[in-house]
Design a protein around this motif. Sequence first.
Motif, mmCIF file in Angstrom:
data_model
loop_
_atom_site.group_PDB
_atom_site.id
_atom_site.type_symbol
_atom_site.label_atom_id
_atom_site.label_comp_id
_atom_site.label_asym_id
_atom_site.label_seq_id
_atom_site.Cartn_x
_atom_site.Cartn_y
_atom_site.Cartn_z
ATOM 1 N N ILE A 299 0.864 -1.182 0.000
ATOM 2 C CA ILE A 299 0.000 0.000 0.000
ATOM 3 C C ILE A 299 0.897 1.228 0.000
ATOM 4 N N ALA A 300 0.704 2.094 -0.991
ATOM 5 C CA ALA A 300 1.540 3.297 -1.123
ATOM 6 C C ALA A 300 0.673 4.539 -0.966
ATOM 7 N N THR A 301 1.230 5.524 -0.274
ATOM 8 C CA THR A 301 0.490 6.751 0.049
ATOM 9 C C THR A 301 1.411 7.963 -0.033
ATOM 10 N N LYS A 302 0.801 9.152 -0.004
ATOM 11 C CA LYS A 302 1.573 10.400 0.049
ATOM 12 C C LYS A 302 0.881 11.355 1.013
ATOM 13 N N SER A 303 1.689 12.010 1.846
ATOM 14 C CA SER A 303 1.130 12.956 2.823
ATOM 15 C C SER A 303 0.892 14.306 2.168
ATOM 16 N N ARG A 304 0.199 15.179 2.903
ATOM 17 C CA ARG A 304 -0.024 16.553 2.430
ATOM 18 C C ARG A 304 1.294 17.249 2.122
ATOM 19 N N ASN A 305 2.352 16.902 2.889
ATOM 20 C CA ASN A 305 3.687 17.504 2.697
ATOM 21 C C ASN A 305 4.530 16.745 1.686
ATOM 22 N N ARG B 49 1.903 3.158 10.743
ATOM 23 C CA ARG B 49 0.905 4.186 11.015
ATOM 24 C C ARG B 49 0.896 5.289 9.955
ATOM 25 N N ASN B 50 2.025 5.524 9.290
ATOM 26 C CA ASN B 50 2.067 6.563 8.253
ATOM 27 C C ASN B 50 1.060 6.288 7.140
ATOM 28 N N THR B 51 0.885 5.022 6.828
ATOM 29 C CA THR B 51 -0.071 4.658 5.782
ATOM 30 C C THR B 51 -1.445 5.204 6.140
ATOM 31 N N TYR B 52 -1.874 4.925 7.351
ATOM 32 C CA TYR B 52 -3.206 5.356 7.773
ATOM 33 C C TYR B 52 -3.304 6.880 7.829
ATOM 34 N N LYS B 53 -2.285 7.515 8.392
ATOM 35 C CA LYS B 53 -2.271 8.985 8.487
ATOM 36 C C LYS B 53 -2.379 9.613 7.087
ATOM 37 N N ASN B 54 -1.588 9.097 6.156
ATOM 38 C CA ASN B 54 -1.606 9.660 4.796
ATOM 39 C C ASN B 54 -2.954 9.436 4.109
ATOM 40 N N ILE B 55 -3.560 8.292 4.363
ATOM 41 C CA ILE B 55 -4.868 8.018 3.750
ATOM 42 C C ILE B 55 -5.903 8.990 4.306
ATOM 43 N N LYS B 56 -5.837 9.260 5.608
ATOM 44 C CA LYS B 56 -6.792 10.194 6.196
ATOM 45 C C LYS B 56 -6.581 11.613 5.653
ATOM 46 N N GLU B 57 -5.324 11.957 5.379
ATOM 47 C CA GLU B 57 -5.034 13.297 4.842
ATOM 48 C C GLU B 57 -5.445 13.451 3.382
ATOM 49 N N SER B 58 -5.206 12.396 2.612
ATOM 50 C CA SER B 58 -5.325 12.534 1.154
ATOM 51 C C SER B 58 -6.529 11.803 0.559
ATOM 52 N N SER B 59 -7.180 10.960 1.374
ATOM 53 C CA SER B 59 -8.325 10.147 0.919
ATOM 54 C C SER B 59 -7.983 9.151 -0.184
ATOM 55 N N CYS B 60 -6.708 8.930 -0.444
ATOM 56 C CA CYS B 60 -6.396 7.952 -1.494
ATOM 57 C C CYS B 60 -5.147 7.144 -1.177
#
Lengths: 219, 219
Positions: A33-39, A71-82
């Motif tokens: 699972i790959a994600t990106k944060s707001r930053n 936990r970063n995965t979940y945090k990034n998903i909550k920030e970016s919805s994707c």
Amino acid sequence: MKHITAGDIKGMEKIFRLNLINSCTGYKSANLIATKSRNNLVNVAVFSSVTHLGSDPALLGFVTRPTHVPRNTYKNIKESSCFTVNHVQENMIESAHQTAAKYDEDVSEFQKTGLEEEYLDDFFAPYVKQSTVKLGCKYRNEYHIKENNTLLVVASIEHIYFDESIQAPDGWLRLDDAGTVAVNGLDGYALPSLLDRFHYARPGQEIKSFFKNKSSAEN
Amino acid sequence: MKHITAGDIKGMEKIFRLNLINSCTGYKSANLIATKSRNNLVNVAVFSSVTHLGSDPALLGFVTRPTHVPRNTYKNIKESSCFTVNHVQENMIESAHQTAAKYDEDVSEFQKTGLEEEYLDDFFAPYVKQSTVKLGCKYRNEYHIKENNTLLVVASIEHIYFDESIQAPDGWLRLDDAGTVAVNGLDGYALPSLLDRFHYARPGQEIKSFFKNKSSAEN
């Protein structure tokens, strides 16, 4: 046969129990699972809990523990919805397993593991370039499983990428042609080969294989 | 790579979409869930959604649609609070698939498929005799997934049965020694072989195999 009871499980040493209970429910999917944060910090982590939830609408779920790694995965998903879901193949099992290491929050597992980021069709989250089947997903909801304080994240499938050669005329993706692996327990990686594929089962009718010669799924 | 969008998925013919979406999330576990009603009617049905939820307490989940086949499974679990999870092996894939046929409510799939009932340690629900890994489970809770009107059933693992030869000294069950299969989509059955098993990943350390000679998981 060996018999283990609830009392035995409760009394087990922690790692022994982790290994046994993680392997006793059968094979699990192997996905990054790959994600990106707001930053714009990117993250990629291996998950064995991605599961089909329904096809209309096209939904999948995965289980996470918000207070634990990754936990970063979940945090990034909550920030970016994707987020993206990328199948693990045989040549990526070491890299996939390495993503489970507890890196600092500002470290990209992409940089540490040899996995490569790829951006497709303006989707915000990165895909894993090496992966042969990739899904772009949108967060829809989450359910708190109070029995063990985990979360089931529910997402819709918005994009699917795969090599056309692995798809049957009826839509089915042949995963051994994709080289997709499965997870055995916490840390075992297994490569499946198709045994057979069957038509819809009906009472009083014998099961029919999709392949003419039932002794070979290759025909 | 072929690219399929959310719009494409929405517009697909139903069976084509079922096949594609059921196969795109990776391999799934292959388990027979067996139950018994208050009136002693037994039921066994193949499920591909059984998933590990946590090891302490030992919990698993599976997804079902209460208004759809196999609805008897859900009804019996609600009546009796228990069920068994039995791994599917290569020699049982036809029988397992046949349990998905829409039999009348009073018909036992055990009688129709050649799978045999087995009762162990006074557990109310039957196990599948042929299966090499079996779990006795107790219903704990359910979560209604409103996005597609399915239920996630959460259960605790109360009993585990397996042949001692498939367990590593650290608790892990080697599923290819058990002959356990995995599901590809709705109707494909695949047999995995272990590629490798890795030690806990740590930042800055190379991934270490459990097996001395990394070229072979057999050592």
